[in-house]
Write an enzyme that holds these catalytic residues in place. Structure first.
Site, short mmCIF file in Angstrom:
data_model
loop_
_atom_site.label_atom_id
_atom_site.label_comp_id
_atom_site.label_asym_id
_atom_site.label_seq_id
_atom_site.Cartn_x
_atom_site.Cartn_y
_atom_site.Cartn_z
N CYS A 4 -3.39 -18.43 82.61
CA CYS A 4 -2.89 -17.09 82.27
C CYS A 4 -1.38 -17.02 82.45
O CYS A 4 -0.66 -16.46 81.62
CB CYS A 4 -3.55 -16.02 83.15
N CYS A 43 -4.95 -16.95 88.04
CA CYS A 43 -5.31 -17.78 86.89
C CYS A 43 -4.10 -18.57 86.39
O CYS A 43 -3.17 -17.99 85.82
CB CYS A 43 -5.88 -16.87 85.79
#
Length: 113
Positions: free
Chosen positions: A40, A37
């Site tokens: 993230c 991600c």
């Protein structure tokens, strides 16, 4: 004492940290993340900084949704990053997305309460 983000690697570790937060009456902020991600990875350094800023007041946890799928499923995670706040073992708030300002506000709100 410096802050640190505790990486949750099992359901047992998750349960233990929720119990600790309840016992110590400290809010827990959880970063549900994934290695693949991008957003993230972008917000991770801020999460680490916040763990230092609020050391002793807030417990910071990181859960890799792929590594500890049972915890992510139980928490109802459908997007990453998702941040949850738990107070006394119960989810009190959440934030979906990598907004630095919103994450700072979320932590500040619950650290003060």
């Amino acid at each position: 004492m410096g802050g640190s983000v505790i990486v949750i690697d099992s359901k047992a570790a998750w349960d233990a940290q929720l119990a600790k937060g309840k016992e110590e009456h400290k809010p827990i902020v959880v970063d549900f993340t994934a290695t693949w991600c991008g957003p993230c990875k972008m917000i991770a350094p801020l999460f680490e900084t916040l763990s230092n800023d609020y050391a002793g007041k807030v417990i910071f946890l990181k859960v890799d949704v792929d590594a500890v799928a049972a915890v992510a499923e139980a928490a109802g995670i459908t997007a990453m990053p998702t941040f949850h706040v738990y107070k006394d073992g119960v989810k009190a708030d959440d934030l979906v997305g990598a907004s630095q300002d919103k994450l700072k506000a979320l932590v500040a709100k619950h650290a003060a309460a």
